[in-house]
Design an enzyme around this catalytic site. Structure first.
Site, PDB file in Angstrom:
ATOM      1  N   CYS A   2       0.829  -1.204   0.000  1.00  0.00           N
ATOM      2  CA  CYS A   2       0.000   0.000   0.000  1.00  0.00           C
ATOM      3  C   CYS A   2       0.865   1.256   0.000  1.00  0.00           C
ATOM      4  CB  CYS A   2      -0.872   0.017   1.238  1.00  0.00           C
ATOM      5  SG  CYS A   2      -1.827  -1.489   1.441  1.00  0.00           S
ATOM      6  N   ARG A  27       2.159   1.030  -5.926  1.00  0.00           N
ATOM      7  CA  ARG A  27       2.321   0.153  -4.768  1.00  0.00           C
ATOM      8  C   ARG A  27       1.065  -0.664  -4.490  1.00  0.00           C
ATOM      9  NH1 ARG A  27       6.756   2.128  -1.600  1.00  0.00           N
ATOM     10  NH2 ARG A  27       6.068   0.831   0.101  1.00  0.00           N
ATOM     11  N   TRP A  75      -3.366  -2.232  -1.458  1.00  0.00           N
ATOM     12  CA  TRP A  75      -3.197  -3.580  -2.018  1.00  0.00           C
ATOM     13  C   TRP A  75      -3.718  -4.512  -0.933  1.00  0.00           C
ATOM     14  CZ3 TRP A  75      -0.425  -8.132  -0.915  1.00  0.00           C
ATOM     15  CH2 TRP A  75      -0.349  -9.038  -1.973  1.00  0.00           C
ATOM     16  N   ASN A  99       0.133   0.500   5.911  1.00  0.00           N
ATOM     17  CA  ASN A  99       0.755  -0.393   4.925  1.00  0.00           C
ATOM     18  C   ASN A  99       1.371  -1.541   5.709  1.00  0.00           C
ATOM     19  OD1 ASN A  99       2.282  -1.634   2.949  1.00  0.00           O
ATOM     20  ND2 ASN A  99       3.914  -0.093   3.016  1.00  0.00           N
ATOM     21  N   GLY A 100       1.011  -2.788   5.372  1.00  0.00           N
ATOM     22  CA  GLY A 100       1.611  -3.923   6.080  1.00  0.00           C
ATOM     23  C   GLY A 100       0.538  -4.802   6.693  1.00  0.00           C
ATOM     24  N   GLU A 480      12.056 -15.658 -16.919  1.00  0.00           N
ATOM     25  CA  GLU A 480      11.664 -14.245 -16.845  1.00  0.00           C
ATOM     26  C   GLU A 480      10.650 -13.907 -17.951  1.00  0.00           C
ATOM     27  OE1 GLU A 480      11.659 -11.845 -14.976  1.00  0.00           O
ATOM     28  OE2 GLU A 480      11.662  -9.992 -16.133  1.00  0.00           O
ATOM     29  N   LYS A 484       6.997 -12.441 -17.204  1.00  0.00           N
ATOM     30  CA  LYS A 484       6.569 -11.152 -17.754  1.00  0.00           C
ATOM     31  C   LYS A 484       5.234 -11.312 -18.472  1.00  0.00           C
ATOM     32  CE  LYS A 484       8.465  -8.979 -16.208  1.00  0.00           C
ATOM     33  NZ  LYS A 484       9.467  -8.623 -15.237  1.00  0.00           N
ATOM     34  N   GLU A 487       2.275 -12.025 -15.969  1.00  0.00           N
ATOM     35  CA  GLU A 487       1.837 -10.984 -15.041  1.00  0.00           C
ATOM     36  C   GLU A 487       1.139  -9.816 -15.724  1.00  0.00           C
ATOM     37  OE1 GLU A 487       4.896  -9.049 -12.713  1.00  0.00           O
ATOM     38  OE2 GLU A 487       6.334  -9.250 -14.327  1.00  0.00           O
ATOM     39  N   HIS A 503      11.673 -34.261 -20.411  1.00  0.00           N
ATOM     40  CA  HIS A 503      11.375 -34.913 -19.132  1.00  0.00           C
ATOM     41  C   HIS A 503       9.977 -34.569 -18.639  1.00  0.00           C
ATOM     42  CE1 HIS A 503      15.454 -36.323 -18.959  1.00  0.00           C
ATOM     43  NE2 HIS A 503      15.869 -35.087 -19.224  1.00  0.00           N
ATOM     44  N   LYS A 603       3.808  -3.235  -6.560  1.00  0.00           N
ATOM     45  CA  LYS A 603       5.215  -3.090  -6.923  1.00  0.00           C
ATOM     46  C   LYS A 603       6.158  -3.568  -5.830  1.00  0.00           C
ATOM     47  CE  LYS A 603       8.476  -1.621  -9.649  1.00  0.00           C
ATOM     48  NZ  LYS A 603       8.747  -2.508 -10.779  1.00  0.00           N
TER      49      LYS A 603
END
Ligand code: F6R
Length: 608
Positions: A2, A27, A75, A99-100, A480, A484, A487, A503, A603
């Site tokens: 947040c 955020r 968030w 935030n948290g 990566e 990308k 997301e 495999h 973020k």
């Protein structure tokens, strides 16, 4: 996670709070809200579900006055992203943004409910408002009330409080999540980071772990976790308002992808002397030559940067690297020989799991080094040596330029380690430095492939699943690439080591499945070509990222080829990252997703 902001000023603050929240929206963006004290010190709030523009619309329809206020962009952790759960949470005596996570909130909530307190949300935050209210009702001052309540909270958090009837008082607190105090002319600010405060001031004091702060128009009084008044330095923040502008780009992500030639050049210039062909590092608290290995830990994209670096350190410096995802490492109870090197990689420098891993390694007697982009962050401050990436503020939630700058930094470190350990000669070092000097030019060339990549992205955007393959340092790039795409476009994607295909994952291949193969013409190119043959034989549709030599040799049908310039093998991860980012970006744009603020993400992940 947040974003928090607080302003005690001399002009109406609601529009300023919203302006600051825009800079913090990266955020979290599930919901947003502001609270101010209007005439007579009366608390007024506006909150809205969804993006900040919904809050703006509410404020336009029903503006808020007042010269003091707090704001929040959320968030969600506890409670769905509804208006009722949006911050600020308030009683008639206090409003709070947070935030948290408050880990003991169930217990506190039960206790408060037993006292007859009624809750309006499902959040952990609301317990804080009620706890403070109970203390205020007992006759304590706001400062004493908050001071007492902070000691009852467990977990990681940053908080900002506003008190009806007190129009020259904000209180902030920091434990585990960052909080900065901004100093203006007769105005003061609180913010989750200096970026939020950039339009108002560049004079910033960062609270330290456990600190809490009483803010008035006249200044700030900071106390540590034992309530002792302490002085923390004021620094000039480099986060100017200009740097967080989108410029002429449609998205921050596009701008940040295009900044890579510049920011990688700047980052490499910090660690390499192109004139002499030597690496140059800050003073180190350890000796490369005496290390038996390196322990690395990071999350997400930063973890993949570390995975690439493992190849470099093992090859150039013959230093074994033990690398793990931070959320696993922190609980693995890895035995460690004292005096070793633990290296952490993080754009934000605030990722909770990476920080916890760092603290574990500290307790195990390791030297702590960090590759971070935000040099004022907690991870930077808790490290013995910091290797900054000079990517500048990264606002797009999907990491792009921070990743390539992490690679640039890690590669320079691996070369320095190799030279210090006598594995590389002066001539080897000079050759590698020369190769790295080519990175900005090669990155600019890679960006010129955008039109072709945009065309290929059309095909990707129509797919349900995409497979990414690579070997060697191209294997972490495959991971990566898949991350990308997932997301920002929400298309399911997997990254695999090309040799691992047979495999298991080869069972997925059919004519509907695009397979992106990252294969510069290196010493293992032939092996990757064999894996491509296996895909082609099963009808898979291949998108090959290679160089002119690779394109000439990969004579396989059903291949669409993206031809990158020839380049030294060492620098391929930094350059091949670019078409991978562009492919995901354009697929997401075609699908109409919110590229800079993809769903469910934030973020800076300051919770577990
Ligand atoms: C993906 C992404 C995340 C971050 C991860 C670590 O595009 O951005 O996977 O890389 O959350 O964040 P930092 O680097 O801030 O520790």
């Amino acid at each position: 996670m947040c974003g928090i902001v607080g302003i005690v000023g001399n002009v109406p603050v609601a529009p300023l709070l919203v302006d600051a929240l825009k800079r913090l929206e990266y955020r979290g963006y599930d919901s947003a809200g502001v609270a101010t004290l209007e005439t007579g010190g009366v608390l007024a709030r506006r909150r809205a579900e969804g993006k900040l523009r919904n809050l703006e619309a509410k404020l336009a329809a029903s503006p808020l006055g007042g010269l003091i206020g707090i704001g929040h962009t959320r968030w969600a952790t506890h409670g769905a992203p509804t208006e009722a759960n949006a911050h600020p949470h308030a009683t008639d005596k206090v409003a709070v943004v947070h935030n948290g996570i408050i880990e003991n909130f169930h217990q506190l909530k039960d206790e408060l409910k037993a006292k007859g307190r009624v809750f309006a949300s499902d959040t952990d935050t609301e317990v804080i408002a009620h706890l403070v209210t109970v203390e205020l009702e007992r006759g304590l001052s706001p400062v004493d009330a908050v001071g007492g309540v902070l000691k009852r909270l467990t977990g990681a958090f940053a908080l900002a409080f506003l008190f009806p009837g007190h129009d020259n008082l904000l209180i902030g607190a920091r434990r585990g999540s960052p909080l900065a105090v901004g100093h203006g002319q007769g105005e003061m600010y609180l913010g989750s980071d200096a970026i939020a405060l950039a339009p108002f001031t560049d004079q910033v004091t960062y609270l330290e772990e456990g600190d809490w702060v009483v803010v008035t128009r006249q200044g700030a009084t900071i106390r540590d976790e034992n309530d002792t008044v302490v002085q923390r330095p004021m620094v000039v923040s480099a986060a100017t308002a200009f740097m967080v502008d989108r410029g002429n780009y449609r998205h921050f992500m596009a701008k940040e992808i295009h900044e890579q030639p510049d920011v990688m050049g700047r980052t490499l210039g910090q660690y390499l002397d192109f004139g002499t062909g030597r690496t140059r590092l800050p003073a180190l608290p350890f000796d490369w030559a005496r290390l038996d290995g390196i322990t690395m830990s990071a999350c997400g994209t930063a973890f993949y940067a570390g995975l690439v670096a493992k190849y470099w350190f093992e090859r150039f410096a013959r230093l074994p690297v033990d690398i793990d995802i931070a959320s696993e490492f922190r609980y693995r109870e890895t035995p460690m020989k004292r005096g070793g090197l633990a290296l952490f990689i993080s754009q934000s420098g605030e990722t909770a799991d990476t920080l916890a891993s760092l603290r574990y390694c500290r307790a195990q007697g390791q030297h702590i080094a960090a590759v971070v982009n935000v040099t004022t962050s907690t991870i930077a401050r808790e490290s013995d040596v910091v290797f900054p990436t000079l990517a500048g503020p990264e606002i797009g939630v999907a990491s792009t330029k921070a990743f390539t700058c992490q690679l640039a930094t890690l590669c320079a470190l691996a070369v320095a380690a190799g030279r210090a350990r006598g594995v590389l000669s002066d001539a080897d070092e000079a050759k590698l430095v020369q190769a790295l000097a080519e990175v900005p030019r090669l990155a600019a060339q890679a960006l010129r492939l955008e039109v072709q990549i945009e065309r290929l992205a059309r095909r990707i955007s129509k797919s349900q699943d995409v497979l990414y393959l690579g070997r060697g340092t191209s294997y972490p790039l495959a991971l990566e690439g898949a991350l990308k795409l997932k997301e920002i476009s929400y298309i399911h994607a997997e990254g695999y080591a090309a040799g691992e295909l047979k495999h298991g994952p080869i069972a997925l291949i059919d004519e509907k499945m695009p397979v992106v193969v990252i294969a510069p013409h290196d010493r293992i190119f032939e092996k990757t070509v064999s894996n491509m043959q296996e895909v082609a034989a099963r009808g898979g549709r291949i998108i090959l990222m290679t160089d002119p030599k690779g394109a000439a040799e990969a004579t396989i049908s059903a291949v669409e080829t993206i031809v990158l310039p020839e380049m030294p093998a060492t620098v391929t991860p930094m350059i091949y990252a670019i078409p991978i980012q562009l492919l995901a970006y354009h697929a997401a744009v075609l699908m109409g997703t919110d590229v800079d603020q993809p769903r469910n993400l934030a973020k800076s992940v300051t919770v577990e």
